[in-house]
Design a protein around this motif. Structure first.
Motif, PDB file in Angstrom:
ATOM      1  N   VAL A   1       8.194 -44.346   1.291  1.00  0.00           N
ATOM      2  CA  VAL A   1       6.976 -44.424   0.480  1.00  0.00           C
ATOM      3  C   VAL A   1       5.935 -43.424   0.967  1.00  0.00           C
ATOM      4  N   CYS A   2       5.731 -43.381   2.284  1.00  0.00           N
ATOM      5  CA  CYS A   2       4.686 -42.507   2.823  1.00  0.00           C
ATOM      6  C   CYS A   2       5.046 -41.033   2.702  1.00  0.00           C
ATOM      7  N   VAL A   3       6.338 -40.702   2.792  1.00  0.00           N
ATOM      8  CA  VAL A   3       6.751 -39.318   2.568  1.00  0.00           C
ATOM      9  C   VAL A   3       6.459 -38.914   1.128  1.00  0.00           C
ATOM     10  N   GLU A   4       6.778 -39.794   0.193  1.00  0.00           N
ATOM     11  CA  GLU A   4       6.496 -39.517  -1.220  1.00  0.00           C
ATOM     12  C   GLU A   4       4.995 -39.286  -1.420  1.00  0.00           C
ATOM     13  N   LYS A   5       4.178 -40.132  -0.783  1.00  0.00           N
ATOM     14  CA  LYS A   5       2.730 -39.987  -0.922  1.00  0.00           C
ATOM     15  C   LYS A   5       2.244 -38.683  -0.288  1.00  0.00           C
ATOM     16  N   LEU A   6       2.790 -38.349   0.885  1.00  0.00           N
ATOM     17  CA  LEU A   6       2.363 -37.128   1.558  1.00  0.00           C
ATOM     18  C   LEU A   6       2.631 -35.905   0.694  1.00  0.00           C
ATOM     19  N   ILE A   7       3.773 -35.874   0.032  1.00  0.00           N
ATOM     20  CA  ILE A   7       4.106 -34.753  -0.846  1.00  0.00           C
ATOM     21  C   ILE A   7       3.078 -34.624  -1.964  1.00  0.00           C
ATOM     22  N   SER A   8       2.770 -35.744  -2.606  1.00  0.00           N
ATOM     23  CA  SER A   8       1.802 -35.728  -3.707  1.00  0.00           C
ATOM     24  C   SER A   8       0.418 -35.335  -3.230  1.00  0.00           C
ATOM     25  N   TYR A   9      -0.012 -35.888  -2.088  1.00  0.00           N
ATOM     26  CA  TYR A   9      -1.358 -35.615  -1.588  1.00  0.00           C
ATOM     27  C   TYR A   9      -1.510 -34.162  -1.166  1.00  0.00           C
ATOM     28  N   LEU A  10      -0.517 -33.622  -0.444  1.00  0.00           N
ATOM     29  CA  LEU A  10      -0.610 -32.237   0.004  1.00  0.00           C
ATOM     30  C   LEU A  10      -0.638 -31.274  -1.179  1.00  0.00           C
ATOM     31  N   THR A  11       0.169 -31.567  -2.188  1.00  0.00           N
ATOM     32  CA  THR A  11       0.202 -30.701  -3.375  1.00  0.00           C
ATOM     33  C   THR A  11      -1.155 -30.668  -4.049  1.00  0.00           C
TER      34      THR A  11
ATOM     35  N   ASP B   1      12.332 -36.183   9.530  1.00  0.00           N
ATOM     36  CA  ASP B   1      12.411 -34.765   9.163  1.00  0.00           C
ATOM     37  C   ASP B   1      13.319 -34.550   7.960  1.00  0.00           C
ATOM     38  N   VAL B   2      14.379 -35.347   7.867  1.00  0.00           N
ATOM     39  CA  VAL B   2      15.266 -35.241   6.703  1.00  0.00           C
ATOM     40  C   VAL B   2      14.493 -35.547   5.425  1.00  0.00           C
ATOM     41  N   MET B   3      13.718 -36.615   5.453  1.00  0.00           N
ATOM     42  CA  MET B   3      12.937 -36.991   4.280  1.00  0.00           C
ATOM     43  C   MET B   3      11.884 -35.932   3.958  1.00  0.00           C
ATOM     44  N   LEU B   4      11.235 -35.397   4.992  1.00  0.00           N
ATOM     45  CA  LEU B   4      10.187 -34.407   4.776  1.00  0.00           C
ATOM     46  C   LEU B   4      10.734 -33.064   4.315  1.00  0.00           C
ATOM     47  N   THR B   5      12.041 -32.888   4.380  1.00  0.00           N
ATOM     48  CA  THR B   5      12.654 -31.647   3.905  1.00  0.00           C
ATOM     49  C   THR B   5      13.330 -31.839   2.553  1.00  0.00           C
ATOM     50  N   ILE B   6      14.102 -32.899   2.421  1.00  0.00           N
ATOM     51  CA  ILE B   6      14.877 -33.105   1.198  1.00  0.00           C
ATOM     52  C   ILE B   6      13.986 -33.525   0.025  1.00  0.00           C
ATOM     53  N   GLU B   7      13.071 -34.463   0.246  1.00  0.00           N
ATOM     54  CA  GLU B   7      12.257 -34.976  -0.853  1.00  0.00           C
ATOM     55  C   GLU B   7      11.399 -33.894  -1.519  1.00  0.00           C
ATOM     56  N   PRO B   8      10.712 -33.050  -0.755  1.00  0.00           N
ATOM     57  CA  PRO B   8       9.958 -31.974  -1.423  1.00  0.00           C
ATOM     58  C   PRO B   8      10.857 -31.051  -2.238  1.00  0.00           C
ATOM     59  N   VAL B   9      12.046 -30.741  -1.726  1.00  0.00           N
ATOM     60  CA  VAL B   9      12.982 -29.898  -2.464  1.00  0.00           C
ATOM     61  C   VAL B   9      13.387 -30.585  -3.758  1.00  0.00           C
TER      62      VAL B   9
ATOM     63  N   VAL C   1       8.906 -28.949  -4.936  1.00  0.00           N
ATOM     64  CA  VAL C   1       7.914 -28.295  -4.077  1.00  0.00           C
ATOM     65  C   VAL C   1       8.557 -27.995  -2.714  1.00  0.00           C
ATOM     66  N   PRO C   2       9.534 -27.092  -2.681  1.00  0.00           N
ATOM     67  CA  PRO C   2      10.217 -26.774  -1.417  1.00  0.00           C
ATOM     68  C   PRO C   2       9.304 -26.137  -0.381  1.00  0.00           C
ATOM     69  N   GLU C   3       8.081 -25.722  -0.803  1.00  0.00           N
ATOM     70  CA  GLU C   3       7.120 -25.189   0.163  1.00  0.00           C
ATOM     71  C   GLU C   3       6.925 -26.161   1.324  1.00  0.00           C
ATOM     72  N   ILE C   4       6.857 -27.457   1.002  1.00  0.00           N
ATOM     73  CA  ILE C   4       6.633 -28.470   2.032  1.00  0.00           C
ATOM     74  C   ILE C   4       7.859 -28.605   2.918  1.00  0.00           C
ATOM     75  N   GLY C   5       9.036 -28.649   2.304  1.00  0.00           N
ATOM     76  CA  GLY C   5      10.262 -28.831   3.075  1.00  0.00           C
ATOM     77  C   GLY C   5      10.533 -27.676   4.018  1.00  0.00           C
ATOM     78  N   VAL C   6      10.426 -26.447   3.513  1.00  0.00           N
ATOM     79  CA  VAL C   6      10.702 -25.288   4.354  1.00  0.00           C
ATOM     80  C   VAL C   6       9.570 -25.082   5.358  1.00  0.00           C
ATOM     81  N   GLY C   7       8.340 -25.422   4.976  1.00  0.00           N
ATOM     82  CA  GLY C   7       7.240 -25.372   5.935  1.00  0.00           C
ATOM     83  C   GLY C   7       7.494 -26.316   7.097  1.00  0.00           C
TER      84      GLY C   7
END
Length: 394
Positions: A70-80, A293-301, A305-311
């Motif tokens: 849940v928090c990874v999903e939120k982080l992706i949305s918030y950062l974007t 780290d898996v979630m923070l890479t795969i979910e953005p891709v 928004v792969p910018e987050i994953g590759v970042g």
């Protein structure tokens, strides 16, 4: 979902530290647990989980996975939204928010205090290898994606592990070496951040988000990152971009706490099944510790928004092999074992260079992922059979 992230994040005071760190002779860091007892919030969480028994630990393990997701999903949305609202580089924000491996830094402090600097170094190298051989590989396998990273960033990524070579050849790492590595870390991160602020064209121009950015500076968010409940809360407030950053910090804190639950639950579960000293047990724990780290890479891709994953990948590798190792050396001197020079560090260098070549190629393909993952598996097999163990990073 936002409420879950807010509640759990308020409880966080220190990041998670992987407990199965390998020493330089390959022995698991069970002695690390004995010599460096964990206190504070993490110790309290571990004590609580242990008190719930095996079934309770399994439930908390599942809960940790849910909260993390849940928090990874939120982080992706918030950062974007923060990047768009503040007109900042999403790639730069991703490096700052996800590239710093605070959990490994805390682990380095704990292990160094317990005279286990070798285990701390092993975890730093293990994290650098796992972030490429596991997380980036899985992202490419799950969903191949285009890559549009400036060549100078890719060069920094490829060369970062090489910075360790002269220090390792010296035989003994000291306080001065630590300062030099910390300095290299600050220079590399600062270079990327400054370059991103100067760029008029966003990194990953050919991604779903990049293609939606209009010439007038406006943006039509992709469906994958649109319409979250918090949009009505933040709306078009004057400080909306800053508010999104604050929410991103809270989501990141929730990720840290979820990682603590995963670690504590996994220890009890693995211990309950008597797997702590087996290869399978080490493998299970490594998967759990790298889940963040898996979630923070795969979910953005997956969400365009792969910018987050590759970042996350680039930032984590740069930090692990410079900043994190530098912290260890600032705290105490360390004699480098032969296995680091002969096998572990060369493995990190080769796999990172291979990943850099794929990133520079313009698109991360599925076979790239299989090759990187295959290299990681081969590394594990050789390390276990020949050297008796693997540096484990989370």
């Amino acid at each position: 979902m936002l409420l879950v992230c807010l509640v759990v994040s308020l409880l966080v005071t220190v990041p998670v530290a992987p407990t199965l760190a390998q020493g330089e002779d390959g022995a698991a860091g069970e002695s690390g647990k004995a010599d460096a007892e964990e206190g504070g919030l993490e110790g309290a969480i571990e004590g609580f989980v242990e008190g719930q028994g095996l079934l309770g630990a399994v439930i908390l393990l599942v809960l940790g996975g849910v909260v993390l997701t849940v928090c990874v999903e939120k982080l992706i949305s918030y950062l974007t939204r923060a990047a768009l609202g503040l007109k900042l580089s999403l790639f730069a924000l991703a490096i700052v928010f996800t590239g710093f491996e605070f959990d490994d830094t805390i682990l380095a402090l704990v292990l160094s205090a317990g005279d286990l600097e070798g285990a701390a170094l092993g975890t730093a190298l293990g994290t650098g290898l796992a972030i490429v051989g596991a997380t980036l590989a899985l992202a490419a396998i799950v969903r191949p994606f285009p890559v549009d990273i400036p060549s100078d960033y890719v060069v920094l990524f490829a060369l970062a592990p090489l910075l360790l070579v002269p220090f390792v050849l010296a035989g003994t790492l000291t306080f001065v070496h630590g300062l030099l590595l910390l300095g290299a870390f600050v220079v590399m991160f600062s270079y990327i951040i400054v370059r991103e602020f100067q760029r008029e064209t966003p990194v990953f121009r050919n991604t779903e988000l990049g293609e939606e950015i209009r010439a007038d500076g406006g943006v039509a968010l992709p469906a994958a990152v649109s319409d979250i409940p918090e949009d009505s809360l933040v709306g078009d407030r004057p400080a909306a971009g800053v508010l999104w950053l604050v929410l991103a910090v809270l989501a990141l804190a929730g990720i840290v706490l979820a990682s603590m639950l995963l670690e504590a639950g996994s220890e009890v579960v693995i211990g309950g099944f008597g797997l702590e000293q087996t290869v399978f047990g080490a493998t299970v724990l490594t998967v759990i510790l790298t889940f963040e780290d898996v979630m923070l890479t795969i979910e953005p891709v997956r969400r365009g928004v792969p910018e987050i994953g590759v970042g996350n990948v680039i930032g984590s590798v740069l930090f692990s092999v410079t900043g994190n190792v530098g912290v260890i050396m600032v705290l105490s001197d360390l004699e480098i074992s032969r296995s680091v020079l002969a096998f572990h560090l060369p493995s990190v260098i080769v796999v990172t260079a291979l990943a850099a070549y794929f990133l520079h190629d313009g698109k991360l393909k599925r076979w790239h992922g299989y090759l990187l993952g295959g290299c990681y598996v081969v590394y594990w097999l050789i390390a276990i059979i020949v050297f008796g163990g693997v540096p484990i990073g989370g």
